[in-house]
Design a protein around this motif. Sequence first.
Motif, mmCIF file in Angstrom:
data_model
loop_
_atom_site.group_PDB
_atom_site.id
_atom_site.type_symbol
_atom_site.label_atom_id
_atom_site.label_comp_id
_atom_site.label_asym_id
_atom_site.label_seq_id
_atom_site.Cartn_x
_atom_site.Cartn_y
_atom_site.Cartn_z
ATOM 1 N N PHE A 1 0.716 -1.430 0.268
ATOM 2 C CA PHE A 1 0.353 -0.355 0.121
ATOM 3 C C PHE A 1 0.994 1.109 -0.418
ATOM 4 N N GLU A 2 0.804 1.985 -0.701
ATOM 5 C CA GLU A 2 1.264 2.935 -1.147
ATOM 6 C C GLU A 2 1.121 4.745 -1.658
ATOM 7 N N LYS A 3 1.045 5.175 -0.010
ATOM 8 C CA LYS A 3 0.352 6.074 -0.310
ATOM 9 C C LYS A 3 0.441 7.510 -1.617
ATOM 10 N N ASP A 4 1.329 7.213 -2.399
ATOM 11 C CA ASP A 4 1.245 7.790 -3.844
ATOM 12 C C ASP A 4 0.469 7.509 -4.693
ATOM 13 N N LEU A 5 -0.004 8.860 -5.180
ATOM 14 C CA LEU A 5 -1.452 8.228 -6.487
ATOM 15 C C LEU A 5 -0.904 7.792 -7.128
ATOM 16 N N LYS A 6 0.208 7.426 -8.049
ATOM 17 C CA LYS A 6 0.637 6.631 -9.257
ATOM 18 C C LYS A 6 1.773 6.448 -9.017
ATOM 19 N N ARG A 7 2.200 5.731 -10.028
ATOM 20 C CA ARG A 7 3.823 5.069 -9.575
ATOM 21 C C ARG A 7 4.588 6.138 -10.274
ATOM 22 N N SER A 8 4.569 7.297 -10.818
ATOM 23 C CA SER A 8 6.164 8.139 -10.819
ATOM 24 C C SER A 8 5.012 9.342 -10.438
ATOM 25 N N PHE A 9 4.602 9.324 -8.810
ATOM 26 C CA PHE A 9 3.701 10.791 -8.441
ATOM 27 C C PHE A 9 4.811 12.045 -8.375
ATOM 28 N N ARG A 10 6.329 11.659 -7.638
ATOM 29 C CA ARG A 10 7.387 12.224 -7.482
ATOM 30 C C ARG A 10 8.637 12.115 -7.584
ATOM 31 N N ALA A 11 9.354 13.078 -7.662
ATOM 32 C CA ALA A 11 10.594 12.133 -7.650
ATOM 33 C C ALA A 11 11.313 10.701 -6.818
ATOM 34 N N GLN A 12 11.789 9.750 -7.544
ATOM 35 C CA GLN A 12 12.004 9.615 -6.122
ATOM 36 C C GLN A 12 13.579 9.099 -5.918
ATOM 37 N N GLY A 13 14.109 9.990 -6.450
ATOM 38 C CA GLY A 13 15.920 10.678 -5.731
ATOM 39 C C GLY A 13 17.199 9.887 -6.995
ATOM 40 N N TYR A 14 18.412 9.910 -6.019
ATOM 41 C CA TYR A 14 19.028 9.601 -7.565
ATOM 42 C C TYR A 14 19.970 8.526 -7.379
ATOM 43 N N ARG A 15 21.521 8.946 -7.135
ATOM 44 C CA ARG A 15 22.656 7.967 -7.050
ATOM 45 C C ARG A 15 21.882 6.905 -5.851
ATOM 46 N N LEU A 16 22.628 5.813 -6.301
ATOM 47 C CA LEU A 16 23.011 5.066 -4.780
ATOM 48 C C LEU A 16 24.091 3.889 -4.852
ATOM 49 N N ARG A 17 24.187 3.772 -4.128
ATOM 50 C CA ARG A 17 25.716 2.965 -4.256
ATOM 51 C C ARG A 17 25.507 1.540 -2.940
ATOM 52 N N ILE A 18 24.825 0.368 -4.038
ATOM 53 C CA ILE A 18 24.891 -0.953 -3.329
ATOM 54 C C ILE A 18 25.772 -2.067 -2.898
ATOM 55 N N SER A 19 26.178 -2.329 -1.848
ATOM 56 C CA SER A 19 27.244 -3.054 -0.873
ATOM 57 C C SER A 19 26.709 -3.748 -0.798
ATOM 58 N N GLU A 20 27.592 -4.704 -0.167
ATOM 59 C CA GLU A 20 28.237 -6.132 0.102
ATOM 60 C C GLU A 20 26.859 -6.318 0.484
ATOM 61 N N PHE A 21 26.244 -5.968 2.105
ATOM 62 C CA PHE A 21 25.456 -6.906 2.355
ATOM 63 C C PHE A 21 23.755 -6.178 1.797
ATOM 64 N N GLY A 22 24.284 -5.504 0.996
ATOM 65 C CA GLY A 22 22.832 -4.876 0.277
ATOM 66 C C GLY A 22 22.864 -5.799 -0.911
ATOM 67 N N ILE A 23 23.930 -6.167 -1.605
ATOM 68 C CA ILE A 23 24.028 -6.777 -2.272
ATOM 69 C C ILE A 23 23.456 -8.191 -2.127
ATOM 70 N N LEU A 24 23.969 -8.863 -0.829
ATOM 71 C CA LEU A 24 23.551 -9.833 -0.452
ATOM 72 C C LEU A 24 21.902 -10.141 -0.390
ATOM 73 N N SER A 25 21.701 -8.904 -0.026
ATOM 74 C CA SER A 25 19.895 -9.061 0.728
ATOM 75 C C SER A 25 19.063 -9.408 -0.846
ATOM 76 N N LEU A 26 19.932 -8.737 -2.023
ATOM 77 C CA LEU A 26 18.550 -8.222 -3.131
ATOM 78 C C LEU A 26 18.731 -10.276 -3.926
ATOM 79 N N GLN A 27 19.933 -10.767 -3.369
ATOM 80 C CA GLN A 27 20.494 -11.809 -4.603
ATOM 81 C C GLN A 27 19.708 -12.538 -3.737
ATOM 82 N N TYR A 28 19.221 -12.537 -2.189
ATOM 83 C CA TYR A 28 17.994 -14.315 -1.829
ATOM 84 C C TYR A 28 16.960 -13.508 -2.518
ATOM 85 N N ALA A 29 16.524 -12.269 -1.943
ATOM 86 C CA ALA A 29 15.314 -11.200 -2.426
ATOM 87 C C ALA A 29 14.587 -11.191 -3.905
ATOM 88 N N LEU A 30 15.616 -11.675 -4.847
ATOM 89 C CA LEU A 30 15.054 -11.396 -5.870
ATOM 90 C C LEU A 30 15.022 -12.758 -6.828
#
Length: 412
Positions: free
Chosen positions: A35-64
């Motif tokens: 459940f998302e409060k925004d009215l649609k997928r592109s309702f507002r800017a979602q930010g810029y650059r992110l760096r996905i590092s070790e424990f983020g990578i391992l988490s995505l590999q488990y989740a995706l």
Amino acid sequence: MSTTNNNTVLISGAGLGGLCLAQALKKHSISFKIFEKDLKRSFRAQGYRLRISEFGILSLQYALSDEIWSLFEKTSAVFEPSKPGTRLSTHTAEALAAGALGGGPPPLGNVKPYTVDRTTMRDVLLTGLENELHFGKAVANYTTTDSGVTVHFTDGSSETGALLVGADGVKSPVRQQLLPEYPFLDTGMRILYGKTPISEEFEKKFLEDAQHGMALLYDDGSSDNAPKTGVLEAIRFPQGKTVEHITLPDDYIYWVMVLRKEHLPISDTEVLRLDNEASSDLAVLLTKGWHSRLKPMIELQDRTQTSTLKMSSVDPSMPDWEPVSRVTLLGDAIHNMPPTGGAGVNTALRDAADLARKIVDAGGTGNVTKATISEYENDLREFSRKWVGLSWQGGTKAFGLKPLEECEKLSI
């Protein structure tokens, strides 16, 4: 209208943490709704650059799933190691001595990080979730029973499920009800985020040494009595404009300026109300004394993408709380932290994967108990305390954060 499914995980918030949790649950055939409060997928800017590092990578590999992990890799930007000497004076455009801005937390590990555009990564994580994602659903409150939890939305509707997860950011209404007195702090710092397209004109005008990798900026405020520090990084996508169903952004420079609220030329109340255009104007004003080879980053900015934010953080002590069996939290909803070191998104991804893993290991939502949630939240606090603390250390060195005891408490 009320809908009931007592085996469903109800996720408040379609940010990166909530979507990562949803992907992990889908991968393991566990029912969920987002459940998302925004009215649609592109309702507002979602930010810029992110760096996905070790424990983020391992988490995505488990989740995706394999397909979505491959899409994540294909849509990542080029990771360009920074050149030596990319600590720059904004008044001379010359390299400063190493350590002039201090450093962030230590490296997250030996795994090569991924550089991603936040909006692109969100589009990747939204893949395949369309039937479970509901926009325009702002949480008003929730009620719990021994057998489930009912979420009440501001539009008058409600949903009942087995577990409610507040993945809805710093101002989480779920956390406001669950932990109304949890200690959050105003660091006293304000952040301007911006994005500048890498056009032919920009490449000709902007300092070449700062067009690759990351550069740290130091401005002593000599022109405007507003000492500030900053970061910029070139984000490039050599794979073209589209990858499968994902539209990639044009190449751009991601930039951030950080300064104390008392050094701004307008009141803090005004600062926190600035829209994109006014934030762009403020960035121009604050950089009027910069060197001519650095000013194009601000002069050629995308004025629809600039924003001004308060740098807030949970108290690094993160005190314990009493768990409940039907409601929990992840990401910024419970451990918002200074951006130094980029640990925020990685910690949220880690939360999401760990919660999904504990639900899976329990044998599904029907077997999730107070003890399950307690174990998850104990692990969350132990892990997050470390990274909130490191982010504060890095912020103190790089941006001059005030001591904790001088920061104002926030009610958010």
